[in-house]
Enzyme design. Structure first.
Site, mmCIF file in Angstrom:
data_model
loop_
_atom_site.group_PDB
_atom_site.id
_atom_site.type_symbol
_atom_site.label_atom_id
_atom_site.label_comp_id
_atom_site.label_asym_id
_atom_site.label_seq_id
_atom_site.Cartn_x
_atom_site.Cartn_y
_atom_site.Cartn_z
ATOM 1 N N GLU A 129 0.832 -1.208 0.000
ATOM 2 C CA GLU A 129 0.000 0.000 0.000
ATOM 3 C C GLU A 129 0.865 1.255 0.000
ATOM 4 O OE1 GLU A 129 -2.869 -0.360 -1.006
ATOM 5 O OE2 GLU A 129 -4.039 0.539 0.594
ATOM 6 N N THR A 182 -5.859 8.732 -5.113
ATOM 7 C CA THR A 182 -6.000 8.612 -3.646
ATOM 8 C C THR A 182 -5.318 9.765 -2.921
ATOM 9 O OG1 THR A 182 -6.106 6.221 -3.753
ATOM 10 C CG2 THR A 182 -5.542 7.133 -1.632
HETATM 11 N N1 HSE Z 1 -8.741 5.178 4.088
HETATM 12 C C1 HSE Z 1 -8.203 5.541 2.824
HETATM 13 C C2 HSE Z 1 -8.744 6.881 2.414
HETATM 14 C C3 HSE Z 1 -8.587 4.493 1.807
HETATM 15 O O1 HSE Z 1 -9.931 7.129 2.646
HETATM 16 O O2 HSE Z 1 -8.003 7.695 1.866
HETATM 17 C C4 HSE Z 1 -7.951 4.692 0.467
HETATM 18 O O3 HSE Z 1 -6.712 4.084 0.383
#
Ligand code: HSE
Length: 309
Positions: A129, A182
């Site tokens: 990740e 993201t």
């Molecule tokens: N928890 C993370 C976010 C998930 O909301 O950015 C995406 O990788």
């Protein structure tokens, strides 16, 4: 054993109430990773199917990075050939890099005789990740390995809690084919939360967890709300408000953003309601020039990573 093929599912991170700490696995969408010892001391990405833009460099691909971390921890550097078969789109908000990382960790662990428990594998998968999206939160990889709804306040096995699941619930997910990065989707969030919102959001998380243990569907539905992240991120998702309204009108128990988006999800009680919600969501995009994909998955604890051969 010389060869193994592993599958790990897509996931809905955050699940409205647990930004970066909660996630749900989706049983029947996911990635496959095939690993074969290659009689050298080097790992090699042989093929990536359905993942045109993903890297073949072993220091950049999340699968090879995860495997390397396990090899370093084990002081065992027998190389593997890696074939990655992507089952859903990267950048969808359904935990694409996590599914690959989780399948690599799960498959490689089995290939070398399972020195690690599933909870111990989470920290290794989180390294994938980190490479893929710059942040090693485990809200996607933990459910991708363990299955079900996972609360994880960190990546140590003792930080990872497998929550109960209420029977007969379905997740309806809709992926609109637009790109939401993201890190952009994280950077737009406010870093300060008003105290009143904080208090309310904490009560939602607490009552959500209680609803699972109590098997209380009304409490589940009332509590699955996001008043902090959704108002900002939903602006990046075309027709979000319309989708939410129509899903709730069609008896969705909850509606929200999957991970960092653009995918959205609704939770339905019973398959009939799930089918109705899927149709209703599709209708919102009928006249929009964006292709979409929808999926229905039963919520289940038996939906984590698994071996396919
Ligand atoms: N928890 C993370 C976010 C998930 O909301 O950015 C995406 O990788």
């Amino acid at each position: 054993m010389k060869n193994i093929k592993a599958f790990a599912p897509a996931t809905i991170a955050n699940f409205n109430v647990g930004y970066d700490v909660l996630g749900l696995s989706l049983n029947n969408i996911g990635d496959e990773v095939e690993l074969t010892f290659n009689d050298t001391n080097e790992n090699k990405i042989i093929q990536i199917i359905n993942g045109d833009n993903l890297p073949y460099e072993i220091d950049e691909n999340c699968c090879s990075v995860v495997i390397r971390k396990i090899q370093e921890a084990q002081h065992d550097f027998r190389g593997v050939d890696i074939v990655l078969n992507k089952g859903f789109a990267a950048g969808s908000g359904l935990g694409s890099s996590s599914a690959s990382s989780a399948a690599a960790a799960y498959g490689y662990n089995k290939l070398i005789g399972s020195p690690y428990s599933n909870k111990e594998l989470v920290a290794f998968a989180a390294e994938g990740e980190k490479i893929a999206c710059g942040s090693a939160h485990v809200d996607n990889v933990a459910p991708a390995i363990l299955g079900g709804i996972i609360l994880s306040k960190g990546n140590k096995p003792s930080d990872i809690i497998e929550l109960p699941i209420i029977d007969n619930l379905y997740a309806v997910t809709l992926y609109p084919n637009i790109s939401v990065n993201t890190s952009d989707s994280r950077n737009i969030l406010k870093t300060d939360v008003p105290l009143a919102d904080f208090s309310k959001q904490v009560s939602f998380m607490g009552t959500f967890v209680a609803s699972l243990y109590e098997k209380d569907i009304n409490l589940f539905s009332d509590s699955l709300q996001d008043i902090v992240i959704e108002p900002i991120r939903s602006l990046l998702i075309p027709k979000f408000k319309e989708m939410k309204t129509i899903a709730l009108k069609n008896s969705a128990l909850s509606f929200g953003i999957s991970g960092s988006g653009p995918s959205v999800f609704a939770i339905a009680e019973g398959l009939e309601n799930a089918n109705k919600i899927e149709l209703a969501l599709n209708s919102i995009y009928d006249n929009v020039d964006i292709s979409i994909q929808t999926y229905i998955n039963a919520l289940s604890k038996e939906s984590g990573a698994r071996i396919l051969n």
